[in-house]
Design a protein around this motif. Sequence first.
Motif, short mmCIF file in Angstrom:
data_model
loop_
_atom_site.label_atom_id
_atom_site.label_comp_id
_atom_site.label_asym_id
_atom_site.label_seq_id
_atom_site.Cartn_x
_atom_site.Cartn_y
_atom_site.Cartn_z
N TYR A 170 13.69 -23.98 15.93
CA TYR A 170 15.10 -23.28 16.02
C TYR A 170 15.30 -22.23 17.14
O TYR A 170 14.47 -21.27 16.91
N ALA A 171 16.03 -22.28 18.10
CA ALA A 171 16.20 -21.23 19.02
C ALA A 171 17.38 -20.27 18.76
O ALA A 171 18.67 -20.83 18.50
N VAL A 172 17.27 -19.19 18.60
CA VAL A 172 18.20 -17.91 18.48
C VAL A 172 18.47 -17.36 19.90
O VAL A 172 17.76 -16.74 20.42
N CYS A 173 19.69 -17.79 20.39
CA CYS A 173 20.10 -17.27 21.54
C CYS A 173 20.77 -15.96 21.72
O CYS A 173 21.28 -15.53 20.73
N SER A 174 20.39 -15.10 22.79
CA SER A 174 21.09 -13.65 22.48
C SER A 174 21.69 -13.56 24.10
O SER A 174 21.61 -14.30 24.82
N LEU A 175 22.84 -12.36 23.70
CA LEU A 175 23.64 -12.08 24.70
C LEU A 175 23.47 -10.66 24.92
O LEU A 175 23.47 -9.94 23.87
N ASN A 176 23.07 -9.93 26.11
CA ASN A 176 22.77 -8.75 26.33
C ASN A 176 21.79 -8.26 25.17
O ASN A 176 21.77 -7.24 24.58
N VAL A 217 12.58 -22.50 22.82
CA VAL A 217 12.42 -23.20 21.75
C VAL A 217 11.58 -22.27 20.72
O VAL A 217 10.59 -21.58 21.04
N GLY A 218 12.23 -22.10 19.58
CA GLY A 218 11.17 -21.54 18.39
C GLY A 218 10.07 -22.00 17.92
O GLY A 218 9.66 -22.96 18.34
N PRO A 219 9.18 -21.37 17.11
CA PRO A 219 8.07 -21.86 16.43
C PRO A 219 8.17 -22.88 15.51
O PRO A 219 9.12 -23.23 15.16
N PRO A 220 7.14 -23.68 15.40
CA PRO A 220 6.99 -24.90 14.58
C PRO A 220 7.44 -24.69 13.18
O PRO A 220 8.25 -25.35 12.44
N GLU A 221 7.19 -23.40 12.45
CA GLU A 221 7.56 -23.18 11.39
C GLU A 221 8.93 -22.88 11.08
O GLU A 221 9.72 -22.98 9.94
N VAL A 279 21.46 -30.80 18.79
CA VAL A 279 21.69 -31.49 19.89
C VAL A 279 20.35 -32.24 20.40
O VAL A 279 19.29 -31.74 20.10
N PRO A 280 20.44 -33.43 20.73
CA PRO A 280 19.38 -34.40 20.90
C PRO A 280 18.29 -33.48 22.03
O PRO A 280 16.90 -33.61 21.67
N ASP A 281 18.55 -32.87 23.12
CA ASP A 281 17.89 -32.34 23.94
C ASP A 281 17.90 -30.72 24.03
O ASP A 281 18.82 -30.28 24.53
N GLN A 282 17.14 -30.45 23.09
CA GLN A 282 17.11 -28.78 23.12
C GLN A 282 17.08 -27.92 24.24
O GLN A 282 17.99 -27.04 24.48
N GLN A 283 16.12 -28.25 24.91
CA GLN A 283 15.87 -27.50 26.18
C GLN A 283 16.99 -27.67 27.38
O GLN A 283 17.45 -26.69 27.92
N ALA A 284 17.46 -28.76 27.23
CA ALA A 284 18.85 -29.14 28.19
C ALA A 284 19.77 -28.20 27.89
O ALA A 284 20.33 -27.78 28.65
N ILE A 324 20.54 -22.84 18.51
CA ILE A 324 20.44 -24.07 19.23
C ILE A 324 19.27 -24.87 18.58
O ILE A 324 17.99 -24.28 18.81
N MET A 325 19.46 -25.93 18.02
CA MET A 325 18.32 -26.87 17.50
C MET A 325 18.39 -28.19 17.85
O MET A 325 19.44 -28.83 18.01
N LYS A 326 16.95 -28.64 17.65
CA LYS A 326 16.93 -30.12 18.14
C LYS A 326 17.58 -31.02 16.80
O LYS A 326 17.19 -30.65 15.72
N ALA A 327 18.24 -32.03 17.25
CA ALA A 327 18.70 -33.10 16.11
C ALA A 327 17.49 -33.91 15.62
O ALA A 327 17.01 -34.53 16.56
N MET A 328 17.41 -33.90 14.46
CA MET A 328 16.35 -34.76 13.96
C MET A 328 16.87 -35.52 12.82
O MET A 328 17.71 -35.01 11.80
N SER A 329 16.47 -36.79 12.72
CA SER A 329 16.92 -37.90 11.55
C SER A 329 16.33 -37.27 10.29
O SER A 329 15.16 -36.49 10.17
#
Length: 263
Positions: free
Chosen positions: A48-54, A40-44, A20-25, A61-66
């Motif tokens: 990439y964000a790993v979302c959790s439930l409970n 938002v995950g670390p630069p390395e 997605v273009p706007d990862q934080q949104a 969720i990751m930022k789309a990059m060309s």
Amino acid sequence: MPVVTKPYLPGTPCWVDLMVPDQQAALDFYRDLFGWQGEVGPPETGGYAVCSLNGKPVAGIMKAMSQDGGPTPPTAWTTYLAAADADATEAAVTKAGGTVLAPVMDVMTLGRMFIAADPTGAVFGVWQARDFFGAQVVNEPGAVIWSELNTSDTGAASTFGAAALGLSAAPMEGTDGKYYSLSAGGRVIGGMQGLDQLPPGTPSHWLTYFSVDDTDSTVDALVRAGGNVLMPPFDMMAGRMAVVTDPQGGAFAVINATAPAPS
């Protein structure tokens, strides 16, 4: 809570992520809609964000990059199918007429993956688990409950799935032969249908279904948050569902299932 504690069998959807273009949104939107926690995950890891439930991983969720100055990829959810050997599966995908879009790569010590499209154009990922096997919670509100291949050619998709991914397709009872179950290792792992019930011009794609307690109220909340409705809530054999997009265009389905999910 349906918790997954061991690696998925080959061919089984094991993870989904959103580009997605706007990862934080997107993180904020899905936090409010499904109760996910993620940052938002670390630069390395490319952020990439790993979302959790409970407290358990449920989606990424990751930022789309060309790539190499090309166009930015469109907003989309990707379904990943488990594999025992990503390299062998990549070779099988190519041999069966699929197209490799991103070749096999290591993801640190977490696993190996690649992205491909089947002969009808449906994009999917393949994940070979190492330290990370995928979603650890499924089939409960806020988590994935179903994966569906919508394809322009069910015959070609079935042939490819069997040859490359070990998937078998069979008509599902009560659907007049228009809907198919997809099985891996004798276990139903998803569904498949043609595009004739969808708007003209819809491309082949995998659609992720998220479980919700109340389809109508979830859709209302999504609209208030800037999302859009592609198919308003309706009753069908498995429950009450809707097909929607998030504010940035990522399409998915929500369902309050009355029939138990395959286990």
